[in-house]
Structures are given as structure tokens and as C-alpha cells.
Design an enzyme around this catalytic site. Structure first.
Site, mmCIF file in Angstrom:
data_model
loop_
_atom_site.group_PDB
_atom_site.id
_atom_site.type_symbol
_atom_site.label_atom_id
_atom_site.label_comp_id
_atom_site.label_asym_id
_atom_site.label_seq_id
_atom_site.Cartn_x
_atom_site.Cartn_y
_atom_site.Cartn_z
ATOM 1 N N ARG A 94 -4.589 0.996 1.105
ATOM 2 C CA ARG A 94 -3.269 1.513 0.901
ATOM 3 C C ARG A 94 -3.352 2.842 1.882
ATOM 4 N NH1 ARG A 94 -2.818 3.373 -4.813
ATOM 5 N NH2 ARG A 94 -0.630 1.594 -5.323
ATOM 6 N N THR A 95 -2.271 2.844 1.952
ATOM 7 C CA THR A 95 -0.982 3.963 3.471
ATOM 8 C C THR A 95 -0.683 5.001 2.272
ATOM 9 O OG1 THR A 95 -1.504 2.382 5.234
ATOM 10 C CG2 THR A 95 -0.409 3.991 5.398
ATOM 11 N N HIS A 96 -0.572 5.988 2.347
ATOM 12 C CA HIS A 96 -0.205 6.622 1.394
ATOM 13 C C HIS A 96 1.265 7.333 2.494
ATOM 14 C CE1 HIS A 96 -3.537 6.236 -1.190
ATOM 15 N NE2 HIS A 96 -3.265 7.333 -2.038
ATOM 16 N N GLU A 195 0.220 19.103 -7.320
ATOM 17 C CA GLU A 195 1.251 19.940 -7.677
ATOM 18 C C GLU A 195 1.502 21.397 -7.867
ATOM 19 O OE1 GLU A 195 0.235 17.134 -9.153
ATOM 20 O OE2 GLU A 195 1.635 15.223 -8.006
ATOM 21 N N SER A 214 0.893 7.755 -4.923
ATOM 22 C CA SER A 214 1.323 6.940 -4.520
ATOM 23 C C SER A 214 2.561 6.249 -5.512
ATOM 24 C CB SER A 214 -0.303 6.269 -4.074
ATOM 25 O OG SER A 214 -0.756 5.780 -5.495
#
Length: 274
Positions: A94-96, A195, A214
Site C-alpha cells: 500500500r502507498t500512503h 491527530e 488510508s
């Protein structure tokens, strides 16, 4: 300097995805896949339980893919044959969005899965719990999302209806496997920083139950491609301001390792029903 064709602004991302699907067919010997499964933090062992792995290739050998930047992502693509005879493409690369490569790279795996024939996209992640009823180690179905990235994978005058984005049909099916599954609204922030407590309160006021980095952009791209989407979050920690201890990526990895046997069996059973 980069050799990734998606970094060329004049490239057609869908043509790149078709080239990637051709690579997968050539490297795995499987012409077409039925289901695609992206494994986020804590979900990796599910691939071993879905069925028989008939091929596994480094993602870097496939057009448009790059090595994962995050520990907990394996960097391979696997073709799995389920006991019912369906083909599952497992995406461990997965590329974030926070990696800074642009949205095209973030959603390339989804577009490639669609080009490879997959009609169902299963997206999983590790995430923080805003809903105080969620405890670390708990899997939660994603019922909807709030995209706080200020970005979209859609380009130009492309208007896509996101009603029932996370398909109720698939969520209902997942609950036939585990009737106790909760569901909630996922908020995607840009990251990579966690956050602030104020941002977490904002997400809760807006209707969010889960926060992460994501999934939402990938889900939009999957809907654009005509796929049904099923989303799962593993609650790895309570979000900032809700838990009193500082947040860390090690905490996420630890919660994922501890929950992995249970959630992997759950996910494998759900995929077997798709």
C-alpha cells in the site's frame, strides 16, 4: 528522478493499471482475479488463511508499484485460490498519501485490481478509535467515511455517486460470519502525524468513529472502477485525547500482532463467503 510511470502527469493512470494487470497475469500465471484484498496493519496473516497461495511476486516487479514505506506492509502481491475456486489478489504493498507520491500512486493498487478483473475490493487498516465503545484489538466494519485529505483520485469532470460506498450487501454478509461486528464512520486524515485531541473531537462531532491515514481515497477509486467495497478497521489504539498515554507506531504494531490471529480468521471467513 523516478522511473514510476504514474509520476508523469501526461500518463493515463488507467493504462498504467492495465499494464500492471498484464504484469500480474504474466508473473502469476492467473489471467483474472475475482476479489482483491488490501491488507493493512494487523491484517497480514489473513492471506495465509484465505486459501492456497499459487504465486507471490514482489510488488516492485509490477508496473507502477513501489516498495512500501511502512513497517507492517509486506511489499508483495499474492494470487490465492480459495476452496470455492475463486481467485483472490492480495495486495501487501500500500502507498500512503503521506508519502508524498500523489493520489495516483495511492490508488494504483485498486485500479490495477479492477483491471485484473476483481469486482469486489476489500480494504483493511489499523486505526484509532474515536468511539469510546471501541477497544484496542477490535475489528469494526466501515459503514461510511469522511475524507479529510482535501484530495480525490477523480480527475476532471468525473462525478461518481458515493451513496452506499461501503456496500451494505457486503456488510450484511460479514455479519453472517460474526453477528457481533460493530460498524462505524472512518475519517481519513492526511498524516503522517497523529491527530491532535482537538482534531479527534472535531472528527467525533462530524460523525466519525474511527481515524486513520488510508482507505478513503482507495474506496473512491474502487467505486469509480465499478467495484463493490468492503472495509474493515482494526482498532489499534484509542485516539488522541481519548486515551491518556502518548500515541506511537509501536503501539499500533503491538496491537496488530496481538489481534492478528483472531481478526485474520474473521477476515478469511468473510472472504470465503464473498
Amino acid at each position: 528522478m523516478t522511473d514510476n510511470p504514474l509520476d508523469d502527469p501526461t500518463a493515463d493512470p488507467f493504462q498504467v493499471a492495465r499494464a500492471a494487470a498484464d504484469d500480474i497475469a504474466r508473473l502469476t500465471g492467473v489471467e483474472r482475479h475475482d476479489i482483491a484484498l488490501t491488507l493493512g496493519s494487523g491484517w497480514g496473516k489473513a492471506a495465509d488463511l484465505v486459501g492456497q497461495t499459487t504465486a507471490e511476486v514482489p510488488a516492485t516487479e509490477v508496473t507502477g508499484f513501489s516498495r512500501p514505506a511502512l513497517e507492517g506492509h509486506v511489499g508483495t502481491l499474492r494470487s490465492i485460490l480459495t476452496p470455492s475456486g475463486r481467485r483472490v489478489l492480495v495486495i501487501g504493498a500500500r502507498t500512503h498519501f503521506y508519502e508524498g507520491h500523489g493520489v495516483r500512486r495511492v490508488v494504483h493498487s485498486v485500479r490495477t485490481a479492477a483491471a485484473a478483473g476483481a469486482a469486489i475490493m476489500v480494504l483493511t487498516n489499523g486505526a484509532g478509535g474515536v468511539n469510546r465503545a471501541y477497544t484496542p484489538g477490535r475489528p469494526v466494519l466501515i459503514s461510511d467515511h469522511i475524507n479529510l485529505t482535501a484530495a480525490s483520485p477523480l480527475e476532471g469532470a468525473t462525478f461518481v455517486d458515493l451513496t452506499d460506498l461501503y456496500a451494505k450487501r457486503l456488510r450484511d454478509l460479514a455479519r453472517t460470519v460474526d453477528p457481533d461486528l460493530d460498524e462505524g464512520v472512518y475519517c481519513q486524515f492526511r498524516g503522517p502525524h497523529y491527530e491532535t485531541p482537538a482534531e479527534v473531537r472535531m472528527a467525533g462531532i462530524m460523525g466519525g468513529d474511527i481515524v486513520g491515514m488510508s482507505t478513503a481515497l482507495e474506496a473512491i477509486a474502487a467505486r469509480e472502477a465499478g467495484m463493490e467495497v468492503l472495509g474493515f478497521s482494526l482498532i489499534t489504539n484509542l485516539a488522541a485525547g481519548i486515551q491518556e498515554t502518548p500515541l506511537s507506531h509501536e503501539e499500533v504494531l503491538t496491537a496488530g500482532r496481538e489481534a492478528e490471529p483472531v481478526i485474520s480468521r474473521l477476515l478469511a471467513r468473510v472472504v470465503g463467503e464473498l
